[in-house]
Write an enzyme that holds these catalytic residues in place. Structure first.
Site, PDB file in Angstrom:
ATOM      1  N   CYS A 228       0.736  -1.271   0.268  1.00 31.81           N
ATOM      2  CA  CYS A 228       0.006  -0.235   0.024  1.00 31.81           C
ATOM      3  C   CYS A 228       0.684   1.078   0.025  1.00 31.81           C
ATOM      4  O   CYS A 228       1.753   1.251   0.808  1.00 31.81           O
ATOM      5  CB  CYS A 228      -0.748   0.224   1.426  1.00 31.81           C
ATOM      6  SG  CYS A 228      -2.289  -0.862   1.438  1.00 31.81           S
TER       7      CYS A 228
ATOM      8  N   TYR B 143      -8.419  -8.043   7.136  1.00 25.15           N
ATOM      9  CA  TYR B 143      -8.773  -7.411   6.505  1.00 25.15           C
ATOM     10  C   TYR B 143     -10.036  -8.128   6.500  1.00 25.15           C
ATOM     11  O   TYR B 143     -10.436  -9.405   6.490  1.00 25.15           O
ATOM     12  CB  TYR B 143      -8.132  -6.825   5.331  1.00 25.15           C
ATOM     13  CG  TYR B 143      -7.073  -6.523   5.833  1.00 25.15           C
ATOM     14  CD1 TYR B 143      -7.501  -4.840   5.585  1.00 25.15           C
ATOM     15  CD2 TYR B 143      -5.702  -6.332   4.614  1.00 25.15           C
ATOM     16  CE1 TYR B 143      -6.556  -4.053   6.127  1.00 25.15           C
ATOM     17  CE2 TYR B 143      -5.104  -4.982   6.038  1.00 25.15           C
ATOM     18  CZ  TYR B 143      -5.422  -4.238   6.225  1.00 25.15           C
ATOM     19  OH  TYR B 143      -4.402  -3.415   6.971  1.00 25.15           O
TER      20      TYR B 143
ATOM     21  N   ARG C  91      -3.985 -14.664  -1.357  1.00 28.61           N
ATOM     22  CA  ARG C  91      -2.991 -14.524  -0.446  1.00 28.61           C
ATOM     23  C   ARG C  91      -3.751 -14.656   1.637  1.00 28.61           C
ATOM     24  O   ARG C  91      -5.309 -14.270   1.445  1.00 28.61           O
ATOM     25  CB  ARG C  91      -2.644 -13.173  -0.004  1.00 28.61           C
ATOM     26  CG  ARG C  91      -0.901 -12.880   1.255  1.00 28.61           C
ATOM     27  CD  ARG C  91      -0.704 -11.267   0.863  1.00 28.61           C
ATOM     28  NE  ARG C  91       1.128 -11.094   1.366  1.00 28.61           N
ATOM     29  CZ  ARG C  91       1.745 -10.565   1.071  1.00 28.61           C
ATOM     30  NH1 ARG C  91       1.372  -9.299   1.813  1.00 28.61           N
ATOM     31  NH2 ARG C  91       2.734 -11.060   1.174  1.00 28.61           N
TER      32      ARG C  91
HETATM   33  C1  LIG Z   1       4.802  -0.007   3.102  1.00 26.95           C
HETATM   34  C2  LIG Z   1       4.169  -1.576   2.838  1.00 26.95           C
HETATM   35  C3  LIG Z   1       3.268  -1.867   2.689  1.00 26.95           C
HETATM   36  C4  LIG Z   1       2.489  -2.542   2.595  1.00 26.95           C
HETATM   37  N1  LIG Z   1       1.216  -3.219   1.741  1.00 26.95           N
HETATM   38  C5  LIG Z   1       0.150  -4.251   2.437  1.00 26.95           C
HETATM   39  C6  LIG Z   1      -0.567  -4.839   0.447  1.00 26.95           C
HETATM   40  O1  LIG Z   1      -1.015  -3.570  -0.134  1.00 26.95           O
HETATM   41  N2  LIG Z   1      -0.607  -5.499   0.878  1.00 26.95           N
HETATM   42  C7  LIG Z   1      -0.573  -6.592   1.684  1.00 26.95           C
HETATM   43  O2  LIG Z   1      -1.250  -8.032   1.530  1.00 26.95           O
HETATM   44  N3  LIG Z   1       0.575  -7.008   2.653  1.00 26.95           N
HETATM   45  C8  LIG Z   1       1.037  -5.801   2.700  1.00 26.95           C
HETATM   46  N4  LIG Z   1       2.507  -5.216   3.249  1.00 26.95           N
HETATM   47  C9  LIG Z   1       3.008  -6.171   3.731  1.00 26.95           C
HETATM   48  C10 LIG Z   1       4.217  -6.515   2.756  1.00 26.95           C
HETATM   49  O3  LIG Z   1       3.454  -7.181   1.758  1.00 26.95           O
HETATM   50  C11 LIG Z   1       4.655  -8.133   3.150  1.00 26.95           C
HETATM   51  O4  LIG Z   1       4.051  -8.770   3.123  1.00 26.95           O
HETATM   52  C12 LIG Z   1       5.404  -8.111   4.547  1.00 26.95           C
HETATM   53  O5  LIG Z   1       6.426  -6.274   4.984  1.00 26.95           O
HETATM   54  C13 LIG Z   1       6.362  -8.691   4.563  1.00 26.95           C
HETATM   55  O6  LIG Z   1       7.436  -8.673   3.792  1.00 26.95           O
HETATM   56  P1  LIG Z   1       8.935  -8.545   4.300  1.00 26.95           P
HETATM   57  O7  LIG Z   1       9.509  -9.021   5.029  1.00 26.95           O
HETATM   58  O8  LIG Z   1       9.630  -8.376   2.995  1.00 26.95           O
HETATM   59  O9  LIG Z   1       8.620  -6.986   4.181  1.00 26.95           O
HETATM   60  C14 LIG Z   1       3.126  -4.164   2.758  1.00 26.95           C
HETATM   61  C15 LIG Z   1       4.189  -4.017   3.468  1.00 26.95           C
HETATM   62  C16 LIG Z   1       5.105  -2.604   3.846  1.00 26.95           C
HETATM   63  C17 LIG Z   1       6.187  -3.079   4.068  1.00 26.95           C
END
Ligand SMILES: Cc1cc2nc3c(=O)[nH]c(=O)nc-3n(C[C@H](O)[C@H](O)[C@H](O)COP(=O)(O)O)c2cc1C
Length: 371
Positions: free
Chosen positions: A25, A183, A231
Site C-alpha cells: 500500500c 482485512y 494471500r
Molecule cells: C509499505 C508496506 C505496505 C504494505 N502493503 C501491503 C498490501 O497492500 N497488501 C498486503 O497483503 N501486504 C502489504 N504489506 C505487507 C508485505 O506485502 C509483506 O507481506 C510484509 O512486509 C513482510 O514482507 P517483508 O519482510 O519482505 O517486508 C505491506 C508492507 C509494507 C512494508
C-alpha cells in the site's frame, strides 16, 4: 542455475524467475486514482528484474479502502488512472503485473501510517462507516463496523467481480485476492472477527463460505488463461483464532475451485497477536501448506538475503519468494541477487553500461557498443 532464477509456472503463466514483489500500500491515491507517485514507485520497481510486481492492495469498493489514500478499482476514473501507469511500465519493462484486490472490512476508515494509522472516528472529516462480518471493532474503543446483511454481501461480491473485470481490461496478468492481514476476507475466516450465527459464521465451512464465494466470483470474472490466487494469513498468532490447520483446509478448498497459488503471510486480525519475528519467520507456514496442498506457494516475510531466498527454494519449502521492504530498501535487489548467485537478470538497455566489470554476464542480452 540457482533455484531463485529458474522459471516458474503459476497456472497458465510463466514467471522468468522466482522473485515476486509483494503488494505494498502506498496511501497516495486520490479518490482511489493512481497518480504521479504510482508512476514513479511502480515504474522504478518495474526495472528491478523481479519476475512479477504485485500492485498494492487495491480496493474493490470505495468503503473498502483502508485509508482515504488507498488505490481503488471501483470507478472508470480509477481504471483510466491505472491504465496510464501500466502503459508506461509495459513500454519499458518485461515484468509481469499482478494486482491485489482487497476490501478492508472493519479496518477501513483509517489514517495513513505516517498520520498514526489509527481509525478515523466516525463523524471526523474523511471518516466513513466500515462494514464487516460482525459488528465487532478491531480494537477496544474503536467505532464498531456494521455487520453485512445479504444485500451487503452481494455488493461486496459484485465489487470484487467488477474490479476483476477492470483488471482484465487493464491487462493485469494475475489477481491476488487479499484474504490476509485482518482485512475483510480474513475477518470472515477468523473466529476472532466473525461471530455470525448464519451460514457465514460458526463452523470452519461456514466461515470459509464468503471468501470462497468471492474467489468464485473473481475467478469467473477474470480470463481463464490468467491466474487468480489468494494471500492468506496462515495464523492469527492468537489462541483460539484462525490457525495453520484451517489454512490448509482453506487452501485445499481454493485449489478445488481453480486457485493457482497460495501466498502465505500471517497475522493482522487482532491487536493481541504475539508474533515471534525472525528471518523467514513465515516460511514454516508456507512449507506446510505447500506440502499438504501442492499448489505453487509463495513464502514472504523477512526474506532479505539472496542466499536465504535461495536456501528456501532449494529446500523446497516454497516455490517463490515475496519481498516487500527489501525491495524498497534496495530496488535493484534482483540484480544484486543474480550477481551474488551467478545468474542473469533483465535490466533496461539504458542501464546496461552499469554492469560491473566482474559480472560480465549479468544482464540478459546486454550489448555495449561504442565508436
Ligand atoms: C509499505 C508496506 C505496505 C504494505 N502493503 C501491503 C498490501 O497492500 N497488501 C498486503 O497483503 N501486504 C502489504 N504489506 C505487507 C508485505 O506485502 C509483506 O507481506 C510484509 O512486509 C513482510 O514482507 P517483508 O519482510 O519482505 O517486508 C505491506 C508492507 C509494507 C512494508
Amino acid at each position: 542455475m540457482p533455484a531463485l532464477f529458474q522459471p516458474l509456472k503459476i497456472g497458465p503463466i510463466e514467471l522468468e524467475n522466482r522473485i515476486i514483489i509483494a503488494p505494498m500500500c502506498q496511501y497516495s491515491a486520490e479518490d482511489g486514482n493512481a497518480g504521479d507517485w504510482h508512476m514513479i514507485h511502480l515504474g522504478h520497481l518495474a526495472l528491478s528484474g523481479a519476475a512479477l510486481l504485485i500492485i498494492e492492495a487495491t480496493s474493490v469498493l470505495e468503503d473498502g479502502r483502508i485509508t482515504p489514500g488507498d488505490l481503488g478499482l471501483y470507478s472508470d476514473a480509477n481504471e483510466a488512472a491505472l491504465a496510464k501507469v501500466i502503459a508506461a511500465i509495459r513500454a519499458n519493462s518485461p515484468i509481469k503485473l499482478g494486482m491485489q484486490l482487497a476490501h478492508a472490512g472493519r479496518k477501513a476508515s483509517s489514517r495513513a501510517p505516517w498520520d498514526g494509522g489509527q481509525q478515523i472516528p466516525l463523524g471526523a472529516p474523511g471518516s466513513w462507516q466500515a462494514v464487516a462480518p460482525s459488528a465487532l471493532p478491531h480494537a477496544p474503543g474503536e467505532d464498531a463496523p456494521t455487520a453485512l446483511d445479504a444485500a451487503g454481501l452481494a455488493r461486496v461480491r459484485e465489487g470484487f467481480a467488477h474490479a476483476a473485470r477492470r483488471a482484465a481490461r487493464l491487462g493485469i496478468e494475475a489477481i491476488e485476492l487479499h484474504s490476509a492481514h485482518g482485512y475483510l476476507l480474513h475477518q470472515f475466516l477468523s473466529p476472532i472477527a466473525n461471530q455470525r450465527t448464519d451460514e457465514y459464521g460458526g463452523s470452519l465451512d461456514n466461515r470459509m463460505r464468503f471468501p470462497l464465494e468471492v474467489f468464485d466470483a473473481v475467478r469467473a470474472a477474470f480470463p481463464a488463461e490468467r491466474p487468480v490466487w489468494v494471500r492468506v494469513s496462515a495464523t492469527d498468532w492468537v489462541e483460539g483464532g484462525w490457525d495453520l490447520d484451517s489454512s490448509v483446509a482453506f487452501a485445499q478448498a481454493l485449489k478445488a475451485r481453480g486457485c493457482a497459488a497460495i501466498h502465505v503471510s500471517t497475522g493482522g486480525v487482532s491487536p493481541l497477536q504475539k508474533i515471534a519475528l525472525e528471518p523467514g519467520y513465515q516460511v514454516p507456514h508456507a512449507k506446510r501448506i505447500k506440502a499438504e496442498v501442492g499448489l505453487p506457494t509463495i513464502a514472504v516475510g523477512l526474506i532479505t538475503e539472496p542466499e536465504q531466498a535461495e536456501a528456501i527454494l532449494a529446500a523446497g519449502d516454497a516455490d517463490a519468494v515475496g519481498l516487500a521492504r527489501a525491495m524498497l530498501y534496495d530496488p535493484r535487489w534482483p540484480w544484486h541477487a543474480a550477481a551474488t548467485l551467478g545468474a542473469k537478470v533483465h535490466a533496461p538497455r539504458q542501464y546496461w553500461r552499469s554492469q560491473p566489470r566482474e559480472y560480465k554476464e549479468l544482464f540478459e542480452g546486454a550489448k555495449i557498443g561504442a565508436r
